[in-house]
Design an enzyme around this catalytic site. Structure first.
Site, PDB file in Angstrom:
ATOM      1  N   GLN A   1      -2.493  -6.489  -5.740  1.00  0.00           N
ATOM      2  CA  GLN A   1      -1.737  -6.663  -6.866  1.00  0.00           C
ATOM      3  C   GLN A   1      -0.617  -7.779  -6.704  1.00  0.00           C
ATOM      4  O   GLN A   1      -0.561  -8.906  -6.980  1.00  0.00           O
ATOM      5  CB  GLN A   1      -1.454  -5.745  -7.614  1.00  0.00           C
ATOM      6  CG  GLN A   1      -0.529  -6.076  -8.799  1.00  0.00           C
ATOM      7  CD  GLN A   1      -0.063  -4.815  -9.584  1.00  0.00           C
ATOM      8  OE1 GLN A   1      -0.545  -4.591 -10.554  1.00  0.00           O
ATOM      9  NE2 GLN A   1       0.866  -4.048  -9.314  1.00  0.00           N
TER      10      GLN A   1
ATOM     11  N   ASP B   1      -5.209  -6.745  11.020  1.00  0.00           N
ATOM     12  CA  ASP B   1      -5.026  -5.148  10.463  1.00  0.00           C
ATOM     13  C   ASP B   1      -3.672  -4.830  10.827  1.00  0.00           C
ATOM     14  O   ASP B   1      -3.062  -4.819  11.974  1.00  0.00           O
ATOM     15  CB  ASP B   1      -6.276  -4.477  11.192  1.00  0.00           C
ATOM     16  CG  ASP B   1      -6.255  -3.303   9.980  1.00  0.00           C
ATOM     17  OD1 ASP B   1      -7.639  -3.235   9.579  1.00  0.00           O
ATOM     18  OD2 ASP B   1      -5.537  -2.309  10.102  1.00  0.00           O
ATOM     19  N   MET B   2      -3.161  -3.900  10.016  1.00  0.00           N
ATOM     20  CA  MET B   2      -1.751  -3.333  10.183  1.00  0.00           C
ATOM     21  C   MET B   2      -1.731  -2.238  11.402  1.00  0.00           C
ATOM     22  O   MET B   2      -0.770  -2.111  12.102  1.00  0.00           O
ATOM     23  CB  MET B   2      -1.199  -2.461   8.945  1.00  0.00           C
ATOM     24  CG  MET B   2      -0.952  -3.385   7.572  1.00  0.00           C
ATOM     25  SD  MET B   2       0.101  -4.625   8.145  1.00  0.00           S
ATOM     26  CE  MET B   2       1.601  -3.758   8.496  1.00  0.00           C
TER      27      MET B   2
ATOM     28  N   LEU C   1       3.623  -5.570   2.500  1.00  0.00           N
ATOM     29  CA  LEU C   1       3.087  -5.005   1.071  1.00  0.00           C
ATOM     30  C   LEU C   1       1.717  -4.286   1.557  1.00  0.00           C
ATOM     31  O   LEU C   1       1.282  -3.582   0.620  1.00  0.00           O
ATOM     32  CB  LEU C   1       2.908  -6.256   0.130  1.00  0.00           C
ATOM     33  CG  LEU C   1       3.854  -7.332  -0.083  1.00  0.00           C
ATOM     34  CD1 LEU C   1       3.272  -8.175  -1.339  1.00  0.00           C
ATOM     35  CD2 LEU C   1       5.246  -6.565  -0.491  1.00  0.00           C
TER      36      LEU C   1
ATOM     37  N   GLN D   1      -2.174   1.847   2.053  1.00  0.00           N
ATOM     38  CA  GLN D   1      -3.283   2.602   1.465  1.00  0.00           C
ATOM     39  C   GLN D   1      -2.151   3.081   0.300  1.00  0.00           C
ATOM     40  O   GLN D   1      -1.461   3.890   0.492  1.00  0.00           O
ATOM     41  CB  GLN D   1      -3.758   3.879   2.484  1.00  0.00           C
ATOM     42  CG  GLN D   1      -4.840   4.306   1.752  1.00  0.00           C
ATOM     43  CD  GLN D   1      -4.707   4.989   0.458  1.00  0.00           C
ATOM     44  OE1 GLN D   1      -4.812   4.635  -0.668  1.00  0.00           O
ATOM     45  NE2 GLN D   1      -3.832   6.126   0.264  1.00  0.00           N
ATOM     46  N   SER D   2      -2.564   2.365  -0.920  1.00  0.00           N
ATOM     47  CA  SER D   2      -1.322   2.551  -2.068  1.00  0.00           C
ATOM     48  C   SER D   2      -1.588   3.611  -3.096  1.00  0.00           C
ATOM     49  O   SER D   2      -0.988   3.874  -3.977  1.00  0.00           O
ATOM     50  CB  SER D   2      -1.081   1.069  -2.429  1.00  0.00           C
ATOM     51  OG  SER D   2      -2.081   0.911  -3.319  1.00  0.00           O
TER      52      SER D   2
ATOM     53  N   GLU E   1       8.003   6.873  -5.529  1.00  0.00           N
ATOM     54  CA  GLU E   1       7.297   7.922  -5.156  1.00  0.00           C
ATOM     55  C   GLU E   1       7.949   8.786  -3.912  1.00  0.00           C
ATOM     56  O   GLU E   1       7.802   9.923  -3.867  1.00  0.00           O
ATOM     57  CB  GLU E   1       5.938   7.636  -4.333  1.00  0.00           C
ATOM     58  CG  GLU E   1       4.876   8.703  -4.451  1.00  0.00           C
ATOM     59  CD  GLU E   1       4.469   8.982  -5.876  1.00  0.00           C
ATOM     60  OE1 GLU E   1       4.517   8.215  -6.783  1.00  0.00           O
ATOM     61  OE2 GLU E   1       3.692   9.967  -5.852  1.00  0.00           O
TER      62      GLU E   1
ATOM     63  N   TYR F   1       1.186  10.065   1.046  1.00  0.00           N
ATOM     64  CA  TYR F   1       1.435   8.796   1.048  1.00  0.00           C
ATOM     65  C   TYR F   1       2.872   8.511   0.989  1.00  0.00           C
ATOM     66  O   TYR F   1       3.462   7.657   1.903  1.00  0.00           O
ATOM     67  CB  TYR F   1       0.981   8.250  -0.401  1.00  0.00           C
ATOM     68  CG  TYR F   1       1.472   6.816  -0.988  1.00  0.00           C
ATOM     69  CD1 TYR F   1       1.132   5.915  -0.497  1.00  0.00           C
ATOM     70  CD2 TYR F   1       2.565   6.929  -1.733  1.00  0.00           C
ATOM     71  CE1 TYR F   1       1.442   4.255  -1.045  1.00  0.00           C
ATOM     72  CE2 TYR F   1       2.991   5.709  -2.460  1.00  0.00           C
ATOM     73  CZ  TYR F   1       2.686   4.342  -2.010  1.00  0.00           C
ATOM     74  OH  TYR F   1       3.197   3.456  -2.317  1.00  0.00           O
TER      75      TYR F   1
ATOM     76  N   LYS G   1       5.715   6.601   3.443  1.00  0.00           N
ATOM     77  CA  LYS G   1       6.648   5.634   3.141  1.00  0.00           C
ATOM     78  C   LYS G   1       8.282   5.969   3.369  1.00  0.00           C
ATOM     79  O   LYS G   1       8.804   5.110   3.701  1.00  0.00           O
ATOM     80  CB  LYS G   1       6.509   5.318   1.628  1.00  0.00           C
ATOM     81  CG  LYS G   1       5.031   4.766   1.143  1.00  0.00           C
ATOM     82  CD  LYS G   1       5.216   3.318   1.319  1.00  0.00           C
ATOM     83  CE  LYS G   1       4.213   2.367   1.060  1.00  0.00           C
ATOM     84  NZ  LYS G   1       4.258   0.891   1.063  1.00  0.00           N
TER      85      LYS G   1
ATOM     86  N   ARG H   1      -3.941  -4.950 -11.578  1.00  0.00           N
ATOM     87  CA  ARG H   1      -3.826  -3.706 -11.014  1.00  0.00           C
ATOM     88  C   ARG H   1      -5.152  -2.961 -10.457  1.00  0.00           C
ATOM     89  O   ARG H   1      -6.096  -3.202 -11.290  1.00  0.00           O
ATOM     90  CB  ARG H   1      -3.105  -2.735 -12.072  1.00  0.00           C
ATOM     91  CG  ARG H   1      -2.853  -1.348 -11.852  1.00  0.00           C
ATOM     92  CD  ARG H   1      -1.801  -1.255 -10.422  1.00  0.00           C
ATOM     93  NE  ARG H   1      -0.737  -0.412 -10.595  1.00  0.00           N
ATOM     94  CZ  ARG H   1      -0.248   0.477  -9.636  1.00  0.00           C
ATOM     95  NH1 ARG H   1      -0.470   0.164  -8.473  1.00  0.00           N
ATOM     96  NH2 ARG H   1       0.661   1.320  -9.773  1.00  0.00           N
TER      97      ARG H   1
END
Ligand code: NAP
Ligand code: G4F
Length: 331
Positions: free
Chosen positions: A13, A62-63, A84, A87-88, A131, A153, A157, A188
């Site tokens: 997004q 790939d990250m 950005l 895995q969100s 979050e 997650y 972060k 989204r």
């Protein structure tokens, strides 16, 4: 001088809105895509407006693969890097904690190290998140609010957020984190609650879906429009000094409130269609997110332009149009 930006998570997004913004400003945009994303796949839909743009370059990587990040940065020499990729999905992180940490924490470290080694003058943006405040319900939350993550997650972060501050202090890198509260749009992901609701309302209205299964309706979120929020990312990298900023709409609403508003707009009664399904409850919930972005307003001059109700209607109307076109094609 030609401006070059490298964006990880470009198919998501935010990546798509940010790419459009930067291309509009004359940047060359280099985007990281995973090999699993075919150029004609659904994942590329977000980029449909700019796919053919002459200043958009896609690079496989790939990250979790630092060599791919190093190769791309060495070759394209960006002045700005926006991280950005993630895995969100918070709920999914309880099911896939290891890969979530690998992408969201180690991936950020891979990128910071690649920049430090290749050119520490590159400006860096990290997609931090509200979050991270977790079960700390002291509201409204700002840059000084104590972090209390309650999901794999959010833990990943927080680790990445701390690394960004560490690289800023240790190596004098221009590394900033945007602590962004929930932001939504017609792009989204379909498994996030706002989009799940607007899509379901559109499909029920069109007679192609019969019910909507949801989890906790009491959670409160501070929802804004993604298009506004990517502008804040860019502003952060235009400052003389790197810093961390909360980006939020400044008001909180419950999932139930969002559901009722969208269904009412569609002329539907939620009680007839919504089923509470324990499958969508999380092992640990973040009860309330409500942000105070006065620092961003003061220093960046940033303010949101799309209000909560306008956002909900924008999402419903686009879903209605898309779903009705799809059902007409099937006839
Ligand atoms: P999104 O739509 O889920 O996009 C995530 C992007 O990350 C996709 O392009 C995905 O690529 C990519 N990605 C995932 N794993 C990867 C890997 N191993 N290597 C390379 N790319 C990978 O997320 P979003 O809503 O745009 O959010 C953008 C960022 O902001 C995320 O870091 C998210 O955690 C953070 N954030 C979001 C919000 C929000 O409310 N939206 C709020 C605060 C922070 P594929 O297409 O291949 O899957
Ligand atoms: O839409 P959600 O999945 O978003 P969540 O968990 O707040 O995370 C999003 O915002 C974060 C910023 O605060 C980002 F960092 C993160 O990447 C992501 O973009 O869930 C919102 C709320 C939760 O409380 C969840 O328990 O909605 C509740 N919910 C109720 N039923 C549901 C459902 N969430 C989902 N995804 N699906 C449901 O059926």
């Amino acid at each position: 001088m030609e401006k070059v930006a490298f964006i990880t998570g470009i198919t998501g997004q935010d990546g798509s809105y940010l790419s459009e913004l930067l291309l509009g400003k004359g940047y060359t945009v280099v985007g990281l895509v995973r090999r699993t994303v075919a150029s004609d796949s659904a994942k590329m839909v977000n980029l449909s407006r700019i796919r053919e743009h002459e200043r958009l370059i896609m690079e496989y990587g790939d990250m979790s693969d630092m060599s791919s990040l190093t190769r791309i940065i060495s070759h394209h020499k960006p002045q700005e890097v926006y991280n950005l990729a993630a895995q969100s999905h918070v709920g999914t992180s309880f099911k896939t904690p290891m890969s979530t940490v690998e992408i969201n924490l180690n991936g950020c470290l891979n990128l910071l190290e690649a920049i430090r080694i290749i050119d520490p003058k590159i400006k860096f943006y990290q997609a931090s998140t509200s979050e991270m405040f977790g079960d700390n319900i002291k509201c409204p939350q700002n840059e000084n609010t104590v972090l209390s993550p309650v999901s794999p997650y959010a833990c990943a972060k927080v680790g990445a957020h701390n690394l960004v501050q560490t690289y800023r202090k240790s190596y004098n890198m221009h590394a900033s984190s945007g602590i962004l509260f929930n932001h939504e749009s017609p792009r989204r992901g379909e498994n996030f609650v706002t989009r799940k609701i607007t899509m379901a309302a559109a499909r029920i209205k069109l007679g192609i879906q019969k019910e909507l299964r949801l989890g906790n309706l009491d959670a409160e979120r501070d929802w804004g429009f993604a298009g506004d929020y990517v502008y804040a990312m860019w502003l952060m990298l235009q400052q003389e000094h790197a810093d961390d900023y909360v980006i939020s709409s400044g008001s909180a609403h419950s999932v139930r409130d969002f559901l009722n508003y969208v269904f009412e707009h569609a002329g539907l009664d939620p009680d007839e269609y919504v089923i509470i399904d324990p499958k969508f409850y999380r092992p640990c919930e973040v009860p309330r997110l409500w942000g105070d972005s006065s620092k961003a307003k003061r220093i960046l001059g940033w303010e949101p332009s799309v209000a909560y109700k306008e956002l909900a209607i924008m999402m419903y109307e686009e879903d209605y149009e898309r779903e009705s076109k799809k059902s007409q094609t099937k006839d």
